[in-house]
Write a protein that holds these residues in place. Structure first.
Motif, PDB file in Angstrom:
ATOM      1  N   MET A  70       0.843  -1.188   0.000  1.00 24.18           N
ATOM      2  CA  MET A  70       0.000   0.000   0.000  1.00 24.18           C
ATOM      3  C   MET A  70       0.883   1.245   0.000  1.00 24.18           C
ATOM      4  N   LYS A  71       0.521   2.207  -0.809  1.00 21.55           N
ATOM      5  CA  LYS A  71       1.265   3.463  -0.856  1.00 21.55           C
ATOM      6  C   LYS A  71       0.288   4.626  -0.774  1.00 21.55           C
ATOM      7  N   ASN A  72       0.825   5.809  -0.574  1.00 19.13           N
ATOM      8  CA  ASN A  72       0.030   7.038  -0.490  1.00 19.13           C
ATOM      9  C   ASN A  72      -0.984   7.009   0.651  1.00 19.13           C
ATOM     10  N   ILE A  73      -0.588   6.406   1.771  1.00 24.16           N
ATOM     11  CA  ILE A  73      -1.465   6.331   2.939  1.00 24.16           C
ATOM     12  C   ILE A  73      -1.442   7.683   3.666  1.00 24.16           C
ATOM     13  N   PHE A  74      -2.627   8.266   3.846  1.00 20.88           N
ATOM     14  CA  PHE A  74      -2.722   9.559   4.518  1.00 20.88           C
ATOM     15  C   PHE A  74      -3.637   9.516   5.746  1.00 20.88           C
ATOM     16  N   PHE A  75      -4.135   8.330   6.081  1.00 21.27           N
ATOM     17  CA  PHE A  75      -4.871   8.161   7.331  1.00 21.27           C
ATOM     18  C   PHE A  75      -4.722   6.719   7.789  1.00 21.27           C
ATOM     19  N   LYS A  76      -4.457   6.558   9.074  1.00 19.58           N
ATOM     20  CA  LYS A  76      -4.480   5.246   9.731  1.00 19.58           C
ATOM     21  C   LYS A  76      -5.208   5.431  11.044  1.00 19.58           C
ATOM     22  N   GLY A  77      -6.055   4.478  11.395  1.00 17.57           N
ATOM     23  CA  GLY A  77      -6.750   4.603  12.659  1.00 17.57           C
ATOM     24  C   GLY A  77      -7.659   3.436  12.957  1.00 17.57           C
ATOM     25  N   GLN A  78      -8.222   3.494  14.132  1.00  6.01           N
ATOM     26  CA  GLN A  78      -9.118   2.465  14.626  1.00  6.01           C
ATOM     27  C   GLN A  78     -10.564   2.873  14.341  1.00  6.01           C
ATOM     28  N   VAL A  79     -11.376   1.905  13.965  1.00  4.59           N
ATOM     29  CA  VAL A  79     -12.796   2.147  13.779  1.00  4.59           C
ATOM     30  C   VAL A  79     -13.436   2.265  15.157  1.00  4.59           C
ATOM     31  N   LEU A  80     -14.084   3.392  15.389  1.00  2.00           N
ATOM     32  CA  LEU A  80     -14.693   3.682  16.681  1.00  2.00           C
ATOM     33  C   LEU A  80     -16.144   3.206  16.743  1.00  2.00           C
ATOM     34  N   TRP A  81     -16.632   3.018  17.958  1.00  2.00           N
ATOM     35  CA  TRP A  81     -18.004   2.593  18.173  1.00  2.00           C
ATOM     36  C   TRP A  81     -18.979   3.557  17.497  1.00  2.00           C
ATOM     37  N   SER A  82     -18.687   4.837  17.528  1.00  2.00           N
ATOM     38  CA  SER A  82     -19.579   5.842  16.946  1.00  2.00           C
ATOM     39  C   SER A  82     -19.672   5.745  15.420  1.00  2.00           C
ATOM     40  N   MET A  83     -18.809   4.963  14.797  1.00  2.00           N
ATOM     41  CA  MET A  83     -18.803   4.813  13.347  1.00  2.00           C
ATOM     42  C   MET A  83     -19.597   3.595  12.874  1.00  2.00           C
ATOM     43  N   ILE A 108     -17.766   2.689  -3.488  1.00  2.00           N
ATOM     44  CA  ILE A 108     -17.934   1.305  -3.929  1.00  2.00           C
ATOM     45  C   ILE A 108     -17.443   0.431  -2.779  1.00  2.00           C
ATOM     46  N   PHE A 109     -18.337  -0.363  -2.227  1.00  2.00           N
ATOM     47  CA  PHE A 109     -18.002  -1.199  -1.071  1.00  2.00           C
ATOM     48  C   PHE A 109     -17.514  -2.563  -1.549  1.00  2.00           C
ATOM     49  N   HIS A 110     -16.395  -3.019  -0.971  1.00  2.00           N
ATOM     50  CA  HIS A 110     -15.817  -4.307  -1.349  1.00  2.00           C
ATOM     51  C   HIS A 110     -15.918  -5.331  -0.215  1.00  2.00           C
ATOM     52  N   ARG A 111     -15.517  -4.951   0.992  1.00  2.00           N
ATOM     53  CA  ARG A 111     -15.538  -5.840   2.164  1.00  2.00           C
ATOM     54  C   ARG A 111     -15.949  -5.026   3.386  1.00  2.00           C
ATOM     55  N   GLU A 112     -16.687  -5.650   4.276  1.00  2.00           N
ATOM     56  CA  GLU A 112     -17.123  -4.917   5.461  1.00  2.00           C
ATOM     57  C   GLU A 112     -15.976  -4.729   6.450  1.00  2.00           C
ATOM     58  N   ILE A 113     -16.111  -3.665   7.218  1.00  2.00           N
ATOM     59  CA  ILE A 113     -15.161  -3.348   8.286  1.00  2.00           C
ATOM     60  C   ILE A 113     -15.962  -3.321   9.579  1.00  2.00           C
ATOM     61  N   LYS A 114     -15.410  -3.943  10.607  1.00  2.00           N
ATOM     62  CA  LYS A 114     -16.119  -4.025  11.891  1.00  2.00           C
ATOM     63  C   LYS A 114     -15.452  -3.138  12.941  1.00  2.00           C
ATOM     64  N   HIS A 119      -9.858   7.356  -3.369  1.00  2.00           N
ATOM     65  CA  HIS A 119      -9.403   6.892  -2.051  1.00  2.00           C
ATOM     66  C   HIS A 119      -9.589   5.382  -2.006  1.00  2.00           C
ATOM     67  N   PHE A 120      -8.663   4.704  -1.376  1.00  2.00           N
ATOM     68  CA  PHE A 120      -8.783   3.271  -1.158  1.00  2.00           C
ATOM     69  C   PHE A 120      -8.745   3.036   0.349  1.00  2.00           C
ATOM     70  N   VAL A 121      -9.787   2.404   0.865  1.00  2.00           N
ATOM     71  CA  VAL A 121      -9.867   2.108   2.289  1.00  2.00           C
ATOM     72  C   VAL A 121      -9.474   0.645   2.470  1.00  2.00           C
ATOM     73  N   TYR A 122      -8.441   0.425   3.296  1.00  2.00           N
ATOM     74  CA  TYR A 122      -7.903  -0.919   3.511  1.00  2.00           C
ATOM     75  C   TYR A 122      -8.078  -1.371   4.953  1.00  2.00           C
ATOM     76  N   LYS A 123      -8.325  -2.664   5.105  1.00  2.00           N
ATOM     77  CA  LYS A 123      -8.296  -3.294   6.421  1.00  2.00           C
ATOM     78  C   LYS A 123      -6.825  -3.517   6.776  1.00  2.00           C
ATOM     79  N   SER A 124      -6.548  -3.826   8.033  1.00  2.00           N
ATOM     80  CA  SER A 124      -5.157  -3.966   8.482  1.00  2.00           C
ATOM     81  C   SER A 124      -4.404  -5.078   7.755  1.00  2.00           C
ATOM     82  N   ASP A 125      -5.111  -6.081   7.239  1.00  2.00           N
ATOM     83  CA  ASP A 125      -4.439  -7.171   6.518  1.00  2.00           C
ATOM     84  C   ASP A 125      -4.205  -6.843   5.048  1.00  2.00           C
ATOM     85  N   GLY A 126      -4.550  -5.604   4.636  1.00  2.00           N
ATOM     86  CA  GLY A 126      -4.335  -5.175   3.255  1.00  2.00           C
ATOM     87  C   GLY A 126      -5.529  -5.391   2.342  1.00  2.00           C
ATOM     88  N   THR A 127      -6.600  -5.976   2.850  1.00  2.00           N
ATOM     89  CA  THR A 127      -7.803  -6.187   2.050  1.00  2.00           C
ATOM     90  C   THR A 127      -8.453  -4.841   1.738  1.00  2.00           C
TER      91      THR A 127
END
Length: 144
Positions: free
Chosen positions: A1-14, A63-69, A94-102
């Protein structure tokens, strides 16, 4: 993965009633990633205000590919796919990735530069164009 401009944890409020990341949270995360990108190139919200300009959006597509919990770690990559030669309109993916790169989602936005005084679209001053040219470009980047 390249050009990463945000990393963080999914919060309960999301989270939505289905116990996964709600659709509008993707937009919020991508907005933060764009903001971080702008700071990275030297064009923060405050810096834009000095020049009397701001980016605005006309269209946003997710465009949704895989769910994030809840509690998952995610990252958001940002790249410019289009910019006009007249320096007034742009497209960003923008590409939203899970921690495993999915890849979880792809978010595309089309926007323009806005004059904060006239409240109309504007072109960028040449010194700002140099900053915007630092935004990572996609492999299929188009300049129109």
């Amino acid at each position: 993965m390249k050009n990463i401009f945000f990393k963080g944890q999914v919060l309960w409020s999301m989270i939505d009633a289905n116990r996964h990341l709600r659709h509008s949270a993707y937009s919020d995360l991508c907005t933060q990633a764009r903001n971080n990108l702008m700071i990275h190139i030297g064009l923060s919200v405050n810096e834009c205000a000095k020049y009397g300009i701001a980016p605005i959006l006309f269209k946003e597509e997710t465009i949704f590919h895989r769910e994030i919990k809840m509690d998952e770690e995610i990252s958001v990559a940002v790249e410019m796919t289009k910019h006009t030669i007249s320096n007034n309109r742009f497209s960003i993916t923008h590409f939203v990735y899970k921690s495993d790169g999915t890849k979880s989602a792809t978010v595309n936005v089309d926007g323009a530069w806005f004059d904060l005084q006239t409240r109309k679209l504007t072109t960028l001053p040449e010194n700002i164009v140099k900053l915007v040219n630092q935004i990572p470009k996609s492999e299929n980047f188009v300049e129109e």
